[in-house]
Motif scaffolding. Structure first.
Motif, PDB file in Angstrom:
ATOM      1  N   LEU A  88      43.473  24.412  46.614  1.00  0.00           N
ATOM      2  CA  LEU A  88      43.374  24.570  45.168  1.00  0.00           C
ATOM      3  C   LEU A  88      42.729  23.316  44.584  1.00  0.00           C
ATOM      4  CD1 LEU A  88      45.560  26.241  42.735  1.00  0.00           C
ATOM      5  CD2 LEU A  88      45.526  23.785  42.397  1.00  0.00           C
TER       6      LEU A  88
ATOM      7  N   LEU B 261      47.256  25.745  34.888  1.00  0.00           N
ATOM      8  CA  LEU B 261      47.082  26.941  35.705  1.00  0.00           C
ATOM      9  C   LEU B 261      47.223  26.606  37.195  1.00  0.00           C
ATOM     10  CD1 LEU B 261      46.491  29.914  35.627  1.00  0.00           C
ATOM     11  CD2 LEU B 261      44.049  29.405  35.526  1.00  0.00           C
ATOM     12  N   GLY B 262      46.642  25.477  37.598  1.00  0.00           N
ATOM     13  CA  GLY B 262      46.742  25.043  38.995  1.00  0.00           C
ATOM     14  C   GLY B 262      48.193  24.870  39.411  1.00  0.00           C
TER      15      GLY B 262
ATOM     16  N   LEU C 231      49.872  28.209  39.924  1.00  0.00           N
ATOM     17  CA  LEU C 231      49.484  28.855  41.181  1.00  0.00           C
ATOM     18  C   LEU C 231      50.132  28.156  42.381  1.00  0.00           C
ATOM     19  CD1 LEU C 231      45.762  29.636  40.388  1.00  0.00           C
ATOM     20  CD2 LEU C 231      47.637  31.267  40.577  1.00  0.00           C
TER      21      LEU C 231
ATOM     22  N   ILE D 262      40.630  27.882  45.591  1.00  0.00           N
ATOM     23  CA  ILE D 262      40.922  28.414  44.261  1.00  0.00           C
ATOM     24  C   ILE D 262      40.465  27.349  43.272  1.00  0.00           C
ATOM     25  CG2 ILE D 262      42.770  29.131  42.707  1.00  0.00           C
ATOM     26  CD1 ILE D 262      44.430  29.800  45.231  1.00  0.00           C
TER      27      ILE D 262
ATOM     28  N   THR E 219      40.465  25.784  39.692  1.00  0.00           N
ATOM     29  CA  THR E 219      41.141  25.748  38.389  1.00  0.00           C
ATOM     30  C   THR E 219      40.841  24.416  37.682  1.00  0.00           C
ATOM     31  OG1 THR E 219      43.128  25.133  39.659  1.00  0.00           O
ATOM     32  CG2 THR E 219      43.054  27.366  38.813  1.00  0.00           C
TER      33      THR E 219
ATOM     34  N   ASN F  40      37.473  31.998  41.489  1.00  0.00           N
ATOM     35  CA  ASN F  40      37.111  31.211  40.313  1.00  0.00           C
ATOM     36  C   ASN F  40      37.943  31.594  39.088  1.00  0.00           C
ATOM     37  OD1 ASN F  40      35.735  29.749  38.344  1.00  0.00           O
ATOM     38  ND2 ASN F  40      34.116  31.295  38.137  1.00  0.00           N
ATOM     39  N   PHE F  41      38.879  30.754  38.721  1.00  0.00           N
ATOM     40  CA  PHE F  41      39.702  30.996  37.543  1.00  0.00           C
ATOM     41  C   PHE F  41      39.087  30.390  36.283  1.00  0.00           C
ATOM     42  CE2 PHE F  41      43.006  32.113  40.545  1.00  0.00           C
ATOM     43  CZ  PHE F  41      43.786  33.016  39.841  1.00  0.00           C
ATOM     44  N   THR F  42      37.973  29.686  36.412  1.00  0.00           N
ATOM     45  CA  THR F  42      37.364  29.106  35.208  1.00  0.00           C
ATOM     46  C   THR F  42      36.530  30.190  34.508  1.00  0.00           C
ATOM     47  OG1 THR F  42      35.167  28.407  35.989  1.00  0.00           O
ATOM     48  CG2 THR F  42      37.023  27.013  36.608  1.00  0.00           C
TER      49      THR F  42
ATOM     50  N   ASP G 222      39.214  35.908  35.255  1.00  0.00           N
ATOM     51  CA  ASP G 222      39.215  35.296  33.940  1.00  0.00           C
ATOM     52  C   ASP G 222      40.356  35.912  33.132  1.00  0.00           C
ATOM     53  OD1 ASP G 222      38.793  34.518  31.322  1.00  0.00           O
ATOM     54  OD2 ASP G 222      36.619  34.482  31.541  1.00  0.00           O
TER      55      ASP G 222
END
Ligand code: ATP
Length: 215
Positions: A88, A94-95, A98, A150, A152, A175-177, A193
């Motif tokens: 990660l 958010l990180g 997770l 992952i 973040t 990609n969570f960005t 997203d």
């Protein structure tokens, strides 16, 4: 069979099937019909039969599917028969969430390393996961044979961090960005997203009420 091209939509349904088959297996059930499966996972039975047909004739008419066979097959296809370590990048809100979540539903995926540039957090262990400095990323990913990360980090640095990841040989990025990152075609990206998903839900509720699009 290994080279069969599986449609993206089918591939995305495989974990759903897998999870339910796991449940059936735990409950001691030996077989399941496509209609039962359809009811449980909310995918119509014709789609299920077509999805399964990409993997060869797994079901028998009048019998349905053998739960253990199917489960073993999906486990292998989804590479759930071995542990996959992922990393990660960016241990912000958010990180952290997770790391804390750490994919408890699966025994076969875990975050085994995290990276950040903030020296308040590097060198610490967060939710059981060591946080390394980005300077050590290449070494750690290599030693731990990690190919999936992952992402973040904040959006403004997402592309430059992605470039670093590509350079060290990462093969897949979750990609969570909100940024649509650019990668060479040797790297696969899955975008998650959350803000977008929530806005879409609000839009659909407003426009169409609670009826699902595909009902
Ligand atoms: P979130 O967006 O997850 O809610 P946040 O608001 O707490 O997070 P952000 O500013 O988005 O924080 O940063 C997320 C994390 O990414 C922070 O821990 C930050 O130190 C880290 N970060 C920032 N730049 C980089 C970078 N270039 N490489 C790695 N990590 C970075």
């Amino acid at each position: 069979m290994a080279n069969t091209k599986i449609p993206h939509a089918t591939a995305k349904r495989l974990p759903i099937y897998y999870r339910y088959l796991h449940f059936l297996s735990d409950a001691g059930k030996q077989r399941v019909s496509s209609t039962e499966l359809a009811d449980a996972v909310k995918v119509d039975s014709a789609t299920i039969r077509r999805d399964f047909s990409y993997f060869g004739a797994l079901g028998k008419r009048g019998y349905g599917y053998d739960v253990e066979n199917l489960l073993a097959f999906f486990r292998k296809t989804l590479k759930q028969d071995k542990l996959t370590n992922v990393a990660l990048i960016g241990v912000g809100n958010l990180g952290h969430a997770l790391l804390n979540y750490n994919f408890h539903q699966s025994n076969n995926v875990r975050i085994s390393a995290a990276f950040d540039i903030n020296e308040d957090i590097t060198g610490t262990i967060q939710s059981g996961v060591p946080v390394y400095h980005m300077n050590d990323m290449k070494e750690q990913l290599t030693v731990q044979q990690i190919e999936i990360v992952i992402l973040t980090v904040p959006a403004p640095v997402a592309q430059e961090v992605t470039n670093e990841l590509v350079e060290v040989g990462v093969k897949g990025i979750l990609n969570f960005t909100p940024l649509r990152i650019t990668v060479p075609n040797t790297v696969r990206v899955q975008n998650v997203d959350l803000t977008n998903e929530l806005q879409t839900l609000i839009y659909f509720l407003d426009k169409f009420g609670s009826h699902n699009e595909n009902d």
